[in-house]
Design an enzyme around this catalytic site. Structure first.
Site, PDB file in Angstrom:
ATOM      1  N   CYS A  65     -41.638   6.612 -20.493  1.00  0.00           N
ATOM      2  CA  CYS A  65     -40.986   7.822 -21.000  1.00  0.00           C
ATOM      3  C   CYS A  65     -41.439   9.015 -20.163  1.00  0.00           C
ATOM      4  CB  CYS A  65     -41.375   8.023 -22.467  1.00  0.00           C
ATOM      5  SG  CYS A  65     -40.659   9.516 -23.187  1.00  0.00           S
ATOM      6  N   ASN A  98     -33.453   4.795 -23.350  1.00  0.00           N
ATOM      7  CA  ASN A  98     -33.781   5.197 -24.725  1.00  0.00           C
ATOM      8  C   ASN A  98     -32.977   4.385 -25.736  1.00  0.00           C
ATOM      9  OD1 ASN A  98     -35.780   7.127 -24.639  1.00  0.00           O
ATOM     10  ND2 ASN A  98     -34.366   8.760 -24.057  1.00  0.00           N
ATOM     11  N   ARG A 109     -22.627   8.719 -26.736  1.00  0.00           N
ATOM     12  CA  ARG A 109     -23.673   9.660 -27.162  1.00  0.00           C
ATOM     13  C   ARG A 109     -23.064  10.813 -27.964  1.00  0.00           C
ATOM     14  NH1 ARG A 109     -28.448  12.622 -23.652  1.00  0.00           N
ATOM     15  NH2 ARG A 109     -29.078  14.041 -25.290  1.00  0.00           N
ATOM     16  N   TYR A 137     -40.831  16.533 -29.256  1.00  0.00           N
ATOM     17  CA  TYR A 137     -39.916  15.806 -30.156  1.00  0.00           C
ATOM     18  C   TYR A 137     -40.375  15.879 -31.613  1.00  0.00           C
ATOM     19  CZ  TYR A 137     -36.588  13.753 -26.930  1.00  0.00           C
ATOM     20  OH  TYR A 137     -35.566  13.589 -26.042  1.00  0.00           O
ATOM     21  N   HIS A 177     -41.622   9.276 -28.243  1.00  0.00           N
ATOM     22  CA  HIS A 177     -41.076  10.552 -28.714  1.00  0.00           C
ATOM     23  C   HIS A 177     -41.787  11.012 -29.984  1.00  0.00           C
ATOM     24  CE1 HIS A 177     -37.091  10.518 -26.267  1.00  0.00           C
ATOM     25  NE2 HIS A 177     -38.172  10.479 -25.528  1.00  0.00           N
TER      26      HIS A 177
END
Length: 448
Positions: A172, A150, A96, A258, A203
């Protein structure tokens, strides 16, 4: 469903697992999970051991006859499973960090579900989810897979576009956070019946109506958010920037947080670049929180989910997953907000898209809510753009071809130069070589 109710959690060593277990324990009277299997990979063994020990203490404290197992053998765990939850991070937090820092080093937003970072998280994740689905189809074909890995929208799109597996639902925590916010600001109690019309992509959802005991209170909510009297951000991992009053009033919709990445690109990039130049990225914050959590989890006297878990951006994911499992197991026909294919239910988008929207859940899975048959035209352009990116991304994950990665990057509204797209694709593919096995041929060509 058998009397024995078996749940398998892939990514069982995740810091979220205690929340998932808490959800099962809380609902044990109607969702009597007899076996919970925690599955992880070798790199996650230490975390798995810590989580498993904590789970055993939590079950003992709750005094319910649930057995909790841990294993690195996924296929063994899947035998006789009724539900499989997926909460994995391929390459863990180091991957990440690369996703975030490499785009930022070229002046681009790095975020784990959109832009270059979201694409590469998808490229690493989708093949692994496909492997899990193959195992499920072979070993426990009647099981439901509830995914909260995700990028959930991209993963759901890939599963329905490129496999024939139909028992897959993406979950989510953003809609859960929005619902909690609404409950809070409208001062609702448990007696109130709250129903939300939510639509879009993962998102990238918009609220278009809020019904309390059958009456719309959307105008009051919208006015509160637009005028700044109410702040609509309940997510820990996104900077708390309010949307402008003009945007909210002109849309006449409430965007999830988001959407800051699309409506406030300039501001979001400035904030993230500032963090980057100070040597930070969201991954490092998460690493710190994770480290603290696992220190807490090791405490032999701890036998509940610690409050500190809510500092993680994904808090309440697991609760949403438990609710989904409960609704299917008990054929509840209740309202949830999930990623599913709409099969033509929405009249102004392609019939084969997977979307995130209000749905009714029961024994046969999720059905889009009857009230929502049309996506608001005002935001359809943005939704089409992001769906084009998701479709291209799922194709690239499958093919391992450089040009497919380039196409996905160039279709993202967060990438502003075709030349930069090539630089980002090259750097990120090479950086993630270990986690992109189906890119082997591409990687050979890219190496100097």
């Amino acid at each position: 469903m058998s009397q024995k109710l078996k749940v398998v959690t892939i990514g069982g060593g995740s810091s979220y697992t205690p929340e998932l277990l808490e959800g099962f324990l809380k609902r044990y009277h109607e969702l009597p999970v007899s076996e919970l299997w925690l599955v992880d990979v070798e790199d996650g063994q230490e975390k798995l051991d810590i989580i498993h020990a904590l789970c055993l203490r939590m079950v003992e404290k709750a005094g319910v006859p649930m057995k909790v197992f841990k294993t690195l053998d996924r296929r063994q765990a899947l035998e006789g499973a009724d539900f499989v939850t997926t909460q994995l991070r391929v390459g863990q937090l180091d991957a990440r960090e690369k996703d975030e820092r490499i785009p930022l080093s070229h002046g681009y937003l790095g975020q784990e579900t959109n832009g270059a970072a979201g694409l590469f998280k998808g490229l690493r994740t989708i093949p692994v989810i496909f492997d899990i689905i193959k195992d499920v189809q072979e070993i426990c074909p009647d099981a439901w897979v509830i995914n909260f890995t995700n990028p959930a929208g991209m993963v759901t799109e890939a599963v329905y576009r490129h496999t024939n597996f139909k028992r897959f639902i993406g979950v989510c925590n953003i809609p859960v956070g929005m619902k909690m916010f609404i409950t809070d600001v409208l001062k609702l109690t448990e007696k109130d019946d709250l129903s939300i019309d939510l639509f879009g992509l993962n998102h990238m959802v918009f609220l278009r109506d809020v019904l309390v005991n059958g009456k719309s209170r959307f105008a009051e909510l919208l006015d509160g958010v637009a005028s700044g009297k109410l702040t609509a951000n309940s997510v820990k991992n996104i900077f708390d920037l309010p949307f402008s009053e003009g945007l909210i009033r002109s849309l006449n919709l409430l965007p999830c947080s988001y959407l800051l990445y699309y409506f406030k690109q300039k501001e979001m990039l400035a904030i993230e670049m500032g963090e980057y130049y100070k040597g930070g990225a969201r991954a490092q914050v998460v690493k710190k929180v994770e480290k603290q959590l696992f220190e807490l989890y090791k405490d032999p006297d701890l036998n509940i989910k610690p409050k500190e878990l809510e500092l993680r951006g994904g808090a309440y994911y697991s609760d949403a997953a438990c609710e989904v499992i409960n609704a299917i197991y008990n054929d509840k026909q209740t309202e949830h907000y999930v990623n599913i294919p709409h099969h033509g239910h929405i009249d102004n988008i392609p019939a084969d898209w997977a979307v995130e929207m209000t749905a009714i859940l029961g024994r046969d899975g999720a059905k889009p809510h009857a009230r929502i048959t049309h996506f608001d035209e005002k935001v359809l352009g943005l939704i089409y753009t992001i769906k084009g990116f998701e479709v291209a991304a799922s194709q690239a994950a499958l093919s391992g071809e450089f040009n497919d990665v380039l196409l996905a990057l160039n279709l993202s509204p967060l990438i502003h130069s075709d030349r930069d797209a090539e630089v980002l694709a090259r750097e990120l593919i090479l950086a993630h070589e270990k986690w992109l096995p189906n890119f082997a041929a591409t990687i050979e060509k890219l190496k100097p």
